[in-house]
Motif scaffolding. Sequence first.
Motif, PDB file in Angstrom:
ATOM      1  N   UNK A 223       0.391  -0.909   0.249  1.00 14.35           N
ATOM      2  CA  UNK A 223       0.060   0.592   0.185  1.00 14.35           C
ATOM      3  C   UNK A 223       0.819   1.397  -0.116  1.00 14.35           C
ATOM      4  N   UNK A 224       2.043   1.673   0.866  1.00 13.64           N
ATOM      5  CA  UNK A 224       2.556   2.478   1.104  1.00 13.64           C
ATOM      6  C   UNK A 224       3.610   2.482  -0.516  1.00 13.64           C
ATOM      7  N   UNK A 225       3.912   1.500  -0.773  1.00 14.69           N
ATOM      8  CA  UNK A 225       4.475   1.666  -2.766  1.00 14.69           C
ATOM      9  C   UNK A 225       3.993   2.352  -3.874  1.00 14.69           C
ATOM     10  N   UNK A 226       2.442   1.683  -3.633  1.00 16.93           N
ATOM     11  CA  UNK A 226       1.164   2.079  -4.864  1.00 16.93           C
ATOM     12  C   UNK A 226       0.885   4.031  -3.958  1.00 16.93           C
TER      13      UNK A 226
ATOM     14  N   UNK B 150     -19.582   0.350   0.809  1.00 12.48           N
ATOM     15  CA  UNK B 150     -18.763   0.691  -0.748  1.00 12.48           C
ATOM     16  C   UNK B 150     -17.451   1.497  -0.041  1.00 12.48           C
ATOM     17  N   UNK B 151     -17.836   2.564   1.116  1.00 14.06           N
ATOM     18  CA  UNK B 151     -16.514   2.941   1.200  1.00 14.06           C
ATOM     19  C   UNK B 151     -16.212   2.956   2.913  1.00 14.06           C
ATOM     20  N   UNK B 152     -14.903   3.806   3.342  1.00 17.84           N
ATOM     21  CA  UNK B 152     -14.477   3.937   4.617  1.00 17.84           C
ATOM     22  C   UNK B 152     -14.272   4.957   4.834  1.00 17.84           C
ATOM     23  N   UNK B 153     -14.083   5.804   6.394  1.00 17.18           N
ATOM     24  CA  UNK B 153     -13.548   7.207   6.576  1.00 17.18           C
ATOM     25  C   UNK B 153     -12.888   6.648   7.808  1.00 17.18           C
ATOM     26  N   UNK B 154     -11.579   7.370   7.424  1.00 21.49           N
ATOM     27  CA  UNK B 154     -10.459   7.268   8.042  1.00 21.49           C
ATOM     28  C   UNK B 154     -10.719   8.963   9.706  1.00 21.49           C
ATOM     29  N   UNK B 155     -10.883   8.196  10.322  1.00 27.94           N
ATOM     30  CA  UNK B 155     -11.156   9.439  11.408  1.00 27.94           C
ATOM     31  C   UNK B 155     -10.360   9.424  12.521  1.00 27.94           C
TER      32      UNK B 155
ATOM     33  N   UNK C  14      -7.345  -1.984  -2.435  1.00 30.90           N
ATOM     34  CA  UNK C  14      -8.020  -3.252  -3.681  1.00 30.90           C
ATOM     35  C   UNK C  14      -7.690  -4.581  -3.427  1.00 30.90           C
ATOM     36  N   UNK C  15      -7.022  -4.776  -2.284  1.00 30.06           N
ATOM     37  CA  UNK C  15      -6.562  -6.264  -1.867  1.00 30.06           C
ATOM     38  C   UNK C  15      -8.038  -6.121  -1.170  1.00 30.06           C
ATOM     39  N   UNK C  16      -8.625  -7.444  -0.856  1.00 31.33           N
ATOM     40  CA  UNK C  16     -10.215  -7.434  -0.496  1.00 31.33           C
ATOM     41  C   UNK C  16      -9.728  -7.640   0.903  1.00 31.33           C
ATOM     42  N   UNK C  17     -10.947  -7.960   1.893  1.00 26.77           N
ATOM     43  CA  UNK C  17     -11.324  -8.342   3.458  1.00 26.77           C
ATOM     44  C   UNK C  17     -10.749  -6.584   4.352  1.00 26.77           C
ATOM     45  N   UNK C  18     -11.424  -6.822   4.974  1.00 25.21           N
ATOM     46  CA  UNK C  18     -11.853  -5.864   6.753  1.00 25.21           C
ATOM     47  C   UNK C  18     -10.161  -5.488   6.878  1.00 25.21           C
ATOM     48  N   UNK C  19      -9.754  -6.216   7.258  1.00 22.58           N
ATOM     49  CA  UNK C  19      -8.686  -6.479   7.534  1.00 22.58           C
ATOM     50  C   UNK C  19      -7.652  -5.932   6.433  1.00 22.58           C
ATOM     51  N   UNK C  20      -8.448  -5.695   5.560  1.00 20.22           N
ATOM     52  CA  UNK C  20      -6.801  -4.789   4.438  1.00 20.22           C
ATOM     53  C   UNK C  20      -7.278  -3.399   5.117  1.00 20.22           C
ATOM     54  N   UNK C  21      -8.248  -2.515   5.369  1.00 20.01           N
ATOM     55  CA  UNK C  21      -9.098  -1.846   5.429  1.00 20.01           C
ATOM     56  C   UNK C  21      -7.837  -0.426   6.658  1.00 20.01           C
TER      57      UNK C  21
ATOM     58  N   UNK D 256      -4.803   0.660  -7.005  1.00 19.98           N
ATOM     59  CA  UNK D 256      -3.484  -0.246  -7.428  1.00 19.98           C
ATOM     60  C   UNK D 256      -3.062  -0.838  -7.099  1.00 19.98           C
ATOM     61  N   UNK D 257      -3.318  -0.521  -5.749  1.00 26.57           N
ATOM     62  CA  UNK D 257      -2.128  -1.973  -4.822  1.00 26.57           C
ATOM     63  C   UNK D 257      -2.475  -3.184  -5.402  1.00 26.57           C
ATOM     64  N   UNK D 258      -1.177  -3.825  -5.468  1.00 23.42           N
ATOM     65  CA  UNK D 258      -1.471  -5.284  -5.914  1.00 23.42           C
ATOM     66  C   UNK D 258      -0.383  -6.448  -5.162  1.00 23.42           C
ATOM     67  N   UNK D 259      -0.418  -7.464  -4.797  1.00 21.31           N
ATOM     68  CA  UNK D 259       0.041  -7.908  -3.630  1.00 21.31           C
ATOM     69  C   UNK D 259      -0.678  -9.976  -3.269  1.00 21.31           C
ATOM     70  N   UNK D 260       0.335 -10.350  -4.841  1.00 25.93           N
ATOM     71  CA  UNK D 260       0.479 -12.173  -4.332  1.00 25.93           C
ATOM     72  C   UNK D 260      -0.197 -12.110  -3.348  1.00 25.93           C
TER      73      UNK D 260
END
Length: 422
Positions: free
Chosen positions: A63-66, A231-236, A249-256, A286-290
Motif C-alpha cells: 500500500x505504501x509503495x503504490x 462501499x467506502x470507509x472513513x478514516x477518523x 483493491x486488496x480484499x478483506x476488512x483487515x486490509x482497510x 492500484x495496490x497489488x499483492x499476490x
Amino acid sequence: MCLSETSSLEDWLTWQEQLHVKEIDLGLQRVSKVYKQLAGEYLKQPYTITVAGTNGKGSCVALLESILMSAGYRVGVYSTPHLQHYNERIRLNGKPVEDPVLTASFQRINQSRLDTSLSYFEFGTLAALDIFNHASVDIQILEVGLGGRLDAVNIIDANAALITSIDIDHVDWLGADKSTIALEKAGVFRPQQKAVCGDASVPDSLREFALTLGTDLLLAGIDYSVDIQAKHWCLEPQNQRSTRYSLPSLAGDHQIQNAAAVITLLKHISGDITVNEQQIETGLKQTSLPGRLQKIATNPSIYLDVAHNAESATALAKFIEKTDNQGQVYAVFSILADKDMAAVISPFKEIVNHWSLAPLNIPRSQSISAIETAFTQQGIETYSTHGSICQAFDHAKKQASKDDLVIVFGSFYVVAACLDTV
C-alpha cells in the motif's frame, strides 16, 4: 565455489544458503559491520520507512509503495519472503530487479564482507540497501523479516516506522507472550521518529517503550479510528475531520485497517513526504499483492492466502463467511512445524467441508502424520492426504463444482506451490 557478478543468481543463492551456520541468526553486529564497509561511498541515505509486525506487513508495504509511486516518488521496496522468484524481494518502482542487478550487488557485498559470515537473509537485506543506494531512490521501504530489534533491516535508522498487528508467532525467537513480542517489534523505533501502530489492542509495553524513547507514536483506537461502510470507509483522526476513501483493491476488512495505518503514517510524515488525497485514492485502487486473498479462478472460485497463524487465519475465515458462496468449501492446507497448527485450523472447523492435506517437503515443514493427528484432535474427519501440495490442489479442484469455493492457505510455501501450477 568461485563466484562473480556474471555467475547465475541460482549459484549465488545456493552458495549463500550454505555460507552461514544458522538459517536464522538474529543480531546486528555482523551485518552492520559489512554495511558500513559497503556503504562508505554513499553520501546520503534514502528516506526510510521500516515496517514491522506479525500480520499485514506485506500488505502495508504494498500500500505504501503504490501510494508513494502514484505521488511520483522513486520507491525501493524490500519485502520477504518471496512467493515464486527471489527477485520479488527487491523492487524498484514496483518491478522486481533483474538477475544482473542482484548478482552485481552480491559481488560487492562479498568483496566488502572479507571474513565476516552472513546469513541468506542478511545477504538479501544488504543487497536491497546497496541496490537502492545505487538506484538513488527517493524512499526505501524495508519490511522486517523477524521481530524488529535484532532484524537485519534495523541497522538503518529509519525516518518513520509502521507497526502492524501484533500476535504470538515465532515464539522460539521472540517470546511466548504479546507484551514481550511487542517490545521486540518496537525495537525499530528511534527518538523523535514519526511512527504509527495499527493494532488497536497493542500491549502497553510498546506504548511505554515509545514514550521512554521519545518516539512520536500514533495508535489505532486512540489517535485514529475507522468506520467501514458497504462501499467506502472513513478514516477518523482524533479531534479532526474524517476523510472518506474507496475500498482498497486488496480484499478483506483487515486490509482497510492496514490502509488506515498507512494513510495515518503518510499524514504523520507530511512535513517530509508530500502526498495528496487523489494520490492516496489512486494508490489504494492500484495496490497489488499476490497471495493475499488472491482470487485466481471462478466457477469454482479459488482464493490463495498466506495465512499461517491464528490472527491471519481468523481474518481469512471471516472473509469466507462474508462471501456469497452457496456451495461447499474445499481447503488445500499444510503448515510449518513451528506454527500453532490447532489455532490456525480452528476458525475453519464449521466452514470447510473437505480438506486436502499434503506435506511441504522442506526441512521446517510439519509431517503429514502430525497434521492428521491435529485434525483428529480437532474432530475433523473429512480430509484426504496427498503426496504434494500440487496433488492436493489438483484433487480439490476436481472435487469442487462450479458453485463451490476452494481456499489455499497455511504457508507461503503452500501458496507458491499452487501458483506454480496456474
